[in-house]
Write an enzyme that holds these catalytic residues in place. Structure first.
Site, PDB file in Angstrom:
ATOM      1  N   ALA A 113       0.875  -1.176   0.000  1.00  0.00           N
ATOM      2  CA  ALA A 113       0.000   0.000   0.000  1.00  0.00           C
ATOM      3  C   ALA A 113       0.911   1.225   0.000  1.00  0.00           C
ATOM      4  O   ALA A 113       2.054   1.155   0.468  1.00  0.00           O
ATOM      5  CB  ALA A 113      -0.875  -0.016   1.240  1.00  0.00           C
TER       6      ALA A 113
ATOM      7  N   GLY B 128       0.505  -4.982   0.857  1.00  0.00           N
ATOM      8  CA  GLY B 128      -0.667  -5.017  -0.022  1.00  0.00           C
ATOM      9  C   GLY B 128      -0.398  -5.710  -1.355  1.00  0.00           C
ATOM     10  O   GLY B 128      -1.327  -6.202  -1.995  1.00  0.00           O
TER      11      GLY B 128
ATOM     12  N   GLU C  92      -0.758  -9.323  -0.623  1.00  0.00           N
ATOM     13  CA  GLU C  92      -2.200  -9.517  -0.375  1.00  0.00           C
ATOM     14  C   GLU C  92      -2.979  -9.513  -1.691  1.00  0.00           C
ATOM     15  O   GLU C  92      -3.923 -10.279  -1.866  1.00  0.00           O
ATOM     16  CB  GLU C  92      -2.714  -8.433   0.580  1.00  0.00           C
TER      17      GLU C  92
ATOM     18  N   GLU D 198       4.290  -5.427   7.345  1.00  0.00           N
ATOM     19  CA  GLU D 198       3.527  -4.368   8.025  1.00  0.00           C
ATOM     20  C   GLU D 198       3.945  -4.125   9.475  1.00  0.00           C
ATOM     21  O   GLU D 198       3.975  -2.981   9.932  1.00  0.00           O
ATOM     22  CB  GLU D 198       2.022  -4.678   7.976  1.00  0.00           C
TER      23      GLU D 198
HETATM   24  N1  COA Z   1       4.611   3.084  -0.565  1.00  0.00           N
HETATM   25  C1  COA Z   1       5.017   4.239  -1.101  1.00  0.00           C
HETATM   26  N2  COA Z   1       6.161   4.375  -1.812  1.00  0.00           N
HETATM   27  C2  COA Z   1       6.908   3.270  -1.966  1.00  0.00           C
HETATM   28  C3  COA Z   1       6.552   2.020  -1.426  1.00  0.00           C
HETATM   29  C4  COA Z   1       5.340   1.958  -0.704  1.00  0.00           C
HETATM   30  N3  COA Z   1       4.896   0.814  -0.173  1.00  0.00           N
HETATM   31  N4  COA Z   1       7.525   1.128  -1.732  1.00  0.00           N
HETATM   32  C5  COA Z   1       8.434   1.789  -2.446  1.00  0.00           C
HETATM   33  N5  COA Z   1       8.083   3.076  -2.593  1.00  0.00           N
HETATM   34  C6  COA Z   1       8.807   4.155  -3.306  1.00  0.00           C
HETATM   35  C7  COA Z   1      10.004   4.663  -2.504  1.00  0.00           C
HETATM   36  O1  COA Z   1       9.595   5.600  -1.542  1.00  0.00           O
HETATM   37  C8  COA Z   1      10.845   5.261  -3.604  1.00  0.00           C
HETATM   38  O2  COA Z   1      10.277   6.494  -3.984  1.00  0.00           O
HETATM   39  P1  COA Z   1      11.228   7.801  -4.183  1.00  0.00           P
HETATM   40  O3  COA Z   1      12.177   7.413  -5.274  1.00  0.00           O
HETATM   41  O4  COA Z   1      10.254   8.873  -4.590  1.00  0.00           O
HETATM   42  O5  COA Z   1      11.901   8.033  -2.863  1.00  0.00           O
HETATM   43  C9  COA Z   1      10.609   4.306  -4.776  1.00  0.00           C
HETATM   44  O6  COA Z   1       9.382   3.639  -4.501  1.00  0.00           O
HETATM   45  C10 COA Z   1      11.698   3.264  -4.956  1.00  0.00           C
HETATM   46  O7  COA Z   1      11.827   2.548  -3.725  1.00  0.00           O
HETATM   47  P2  COA Z   1      13.219   2.417  -2.917  1.00  0.00           P
HETATM   48  O8  COA Z   1      12.891   2.186  -1.485  1.00  0.00           O
HETATM   49  O9  COA Z   1      14.104   3.550  -3.232  1.00  0.00           O
HETATM   50  O10 COA Z   1      13.809   1.080  -3.589  1.00  0.00           O
HETATM   51  P3  COA Z   1      14.859   0.060  -2.916  1.00  0.00           P
HETATM   52  O11 COA Z   1      15.320  -0.819  -4.027  1.00  0.00           O
HETATM   53  O12 COA Z   1      15.865   0.786  -2.117  1.00  0.00           O
HETATM   54  O13 COA Z   1      13.959  -0.809  -1.890  1.00  0.00           O
HETATM   55  C11 COA Z   1      12.008  -2.037  -1.145  1.00  0.00           C
HETATM   56  C12 COA Z   1      12.921  -1.635  -2.332  1.00  0.00           C
HETATM   57  C13 COA Z   1      10.803  -2.778  -1.712  1.00  0.00           C
HETATM   58  C14 COA Z   1      12.805  -2.955  -0.193  1.00  0.00           C
HETATM   59  C15 COA Z   1      11.564  -0.758  -0.391  1.00  0.00           C
HETATM   60  O14 COA Z   1      11.031   0.147  -1.340  1.00  0.00           O
HETATM   61  C16 COA Z   1      10.518  -0.985   0.670  1.00  0.00           C
HETATM   62  O15 COA Z   1      10.829  -1.490   1.739  1.00  0.00           O
HETATM   63  N6  COA Z   1       9.242  -0.591   0.393  1.00  0.00           N
HETATM   64  C17 COA Z   1       8.170  -0.643   1.355  1.00  0.00           C
HETATM   65  C18 COA Z   1       7.677  -2.063   1.512  1.00  0.00           C
HETATM   66  C19 COA Z   1       6.614  -2.131   2.579  1.00  0.00           C
HETATM   67  O16 COA Z   1       6.837  -1.933   3.752  1.00  0.00           O
HETATM   68  N7  COA Z   1       5.383  -2.423   2.125  1.00  0.00           N
HETATM   69  C20 COA Z   1       4.262  -2.602   3.008  1.00  0.00           C
HETATM   70  C21 COA Z   1       3.447  -1.371   3.096  1.00  0.00           C
HETATM   71  S1  COA Z   1       2.093  -1.582   4.204  1.00  0.00           S
END
Ligand code: COA
Length: 260
Positions: A66, A112, A115, A135
């Protein structure tokens, strides 16, 4: 229909819906949830669409969860509404569609995103996929059905561990857990899903819709799945597809199902 966050394209009976926010790793914001509802509804009603494949754009992510930026300042009431609306519009909606839905998991499927893949009827992953429900690392719990569907698919103990650790598993671990049905290379992911779809398309769409309903009944509170199966089985005998399927078998020819 014009979408800003997804793409939807029908070809030879298969509609591919692609979540298309690669700069945000295809995170599910409010607009994407609404567009997904619309696209699935349109595809399900479209007579040409026999199977739907859901995937994420580019090579890195299916859906990274999400959109955290949208709910960071939410109140208790807002949080509850977010989960209820999303479950109704997309997650429960997809699970209960009569058109088969395959998730082509092409990279990160987190929160999400996992999910969403679990709401699809089954899942195929590319070998770079990473799946998890992180989460609790954000101080929240899965809200789009994850606490219910993950234990259904992998068993309670594995679901507890995945959710409590907030860790990710790779595609082969997901295969061993039964969370995905197949693992393949990135290049072969959509072709493999299309190959499975073409096998599905040879069969009666009416019978497939009944089977989805009967299988899902097993997971619904207060519903007796065996009774639903008996009802759906009985109803099959009144369909044109049943007449065509049995006639074709007896006449030693391929069935051409009218879908009625
Ligand atoms: N919501 C909003 N933005 C998200 C996102 C999310 N769930 N997951 C990734 N993004 C965005 C990042 O903020 C970043 O945006 P920016 O370039 O404007 O700063 C972009 O997507 C790229 O992600 P980034 O984190 O830079 O890539 P990475 O390769 O370093 O890491 C992940 C990849 C997937 C490990 C990391 O993005 C992450 O942990 N995301 C969240 C996962 C999460 O907790 N999901 C559950 C949500 S309830």
């Amino acid at each position: 229909m014009k979408y800003n966050n997804i793409l939807s394209q029908e070809n030879n009976g298969i509609t591919i819906i692609t979540i298309n926010r690669p700069n945000k790793l295809n995170a599910l914001n409010k607009a994407t949830i609404e567009e997904l509802h619309e696209a699935f509804d349109v595809a399900d009603k479209d007579k040409n669409t026999k199977v739907i494949i859901l995937t994420g754009s580019e090579e890195k992510a299916f859906v990274a969860g999400a959109d955290i930026s949208e709910f960071a300042n939410f109140t208790v009431k807002n949080g509850g509404k977010l989960a209820a609306k999303g479950q109704k519009l997309v997650f429960d909606f997809i699970e209960n569609l009569s058109t088969p839905v395959i998730a082509a998991v092409n990279g990160f499927a987190l929160g999400g995103g996992l999910e969403l893949a679990m709401a699809c009827h089954f899942r195929v992953a590319s070998d770079n996929a990473k799946l998890g429900l992180p989460e609790v690392s954000l101080g929240v719990i899965p809200g789009y059905g994850g606490t219910q569907r993950l234990p259904q698919l992998v068993g309670k103990g594995r679901a507890m561990e995945m959710i409590m650790t907030a860790g990710m598993i790779d595609a082969n671990q997901a295969l061993a857990y039964g969370l995905v049905n197949h693992v393949t290379t990135q290049d072969e992911l959509l072709p493999l899903c299309e190959k499975i779809a073409s096998k599905i398309m040879r069969n009666s769409p009416v019978a497939i819709a009944s089977a989805i309903n009967a299988i899902n009944a097993n997971y619904k509170d207060g519903v007796n799945g065996f009774e639903i199966e008996i009802k759906e089985f009985g109803n099959s005998f009144g369909t044109e597809d049943f007449k065509e399927g049995t006639s074709a078998f007896l006449q030693k020819r391929k069935a051409d199902f009218p879908g009625k």
